[in-house]
Design a protein around this motif. Structure first.
Motif: not given
Length: 159
Positions: A107-129
């Motif tokens: 899976l891939v995805l794009e999110t915005g830098t002004k959405q820290p909650e989304a970034i935290a969700l994805y990184t804590s769910s095993g997604y990496s840059d």
């Protein structure tokens, strides 16, 4: 939370999408104008899910084919009054499971830098840059993530 697959054109989905677009306006100053076709979220290549508490739709998100064996997560959203209850994490897990069932291995995805909650969700769910891609690939206000769907998840989803 009960999760149901709905068409991207369903009025329930459209109402949640309107809320999401208002979120983009508040955070970024405008709608997300990335092109999306409702057919992209149709099985077997995609699916759009809505989470309900009782009869109230509170969360949404979908996946669509990005490339061979790769799906893209799109339009993840949880309504303001229901944030912090684990609904996004539950919806993301369901999207991952259904993507595996559809035959995707990444899976891939794009999110915005002004959405820290989304970034935290994805990184804590095993997604990496991952490398930038798609419509916003040259935007400085976007972050890109990817996750390989592990063999155990793929095996469980296929049984």
């Amino acid at each position: 939370m009960r999760i149901r697959a709905l068409r991207y054109s369903d009025p329930v989905v459209r109402a949640l999408e309107d809320e999401l677009q208002q979120e983009y306006v508040a955070r970024y100053g405008g709608d997300d104008d990335a092109p999306i076709s409702p057919e992209e979220f149709e099985p077997p290549h995609g699916e759009f899910l809505v989470g309900f508490l009782g009869n109230e739709p509170v969360a949404s998100g979908g996946f669509r084919r990005y490339d061979t064996g790769i799906a893209e997560i799109k339009r993840m959203y949880v309504s303001h009054e229901h944030r912090g209850g684990g609904h996004a994490r539950r919806l993301l897990a369901e999207l991952e499971a259904r993507a595996v069932s559809a035959g995707y291995r990444r899976l891939v995805l794009e999110t915005g830098t002004k959405q820290p909650e989304a970034i935290a969700l994805y990184t804590s769910s095993g997604y990496s840059d991952t490398e930038p891609f798609g419509y916003h690939a040259h935007s400085h206000s976007s972050r890109y993530f990817g996750k390989d769907l592990d063999l155990a998840s793929r095996t469980a989803a296929q049984s």
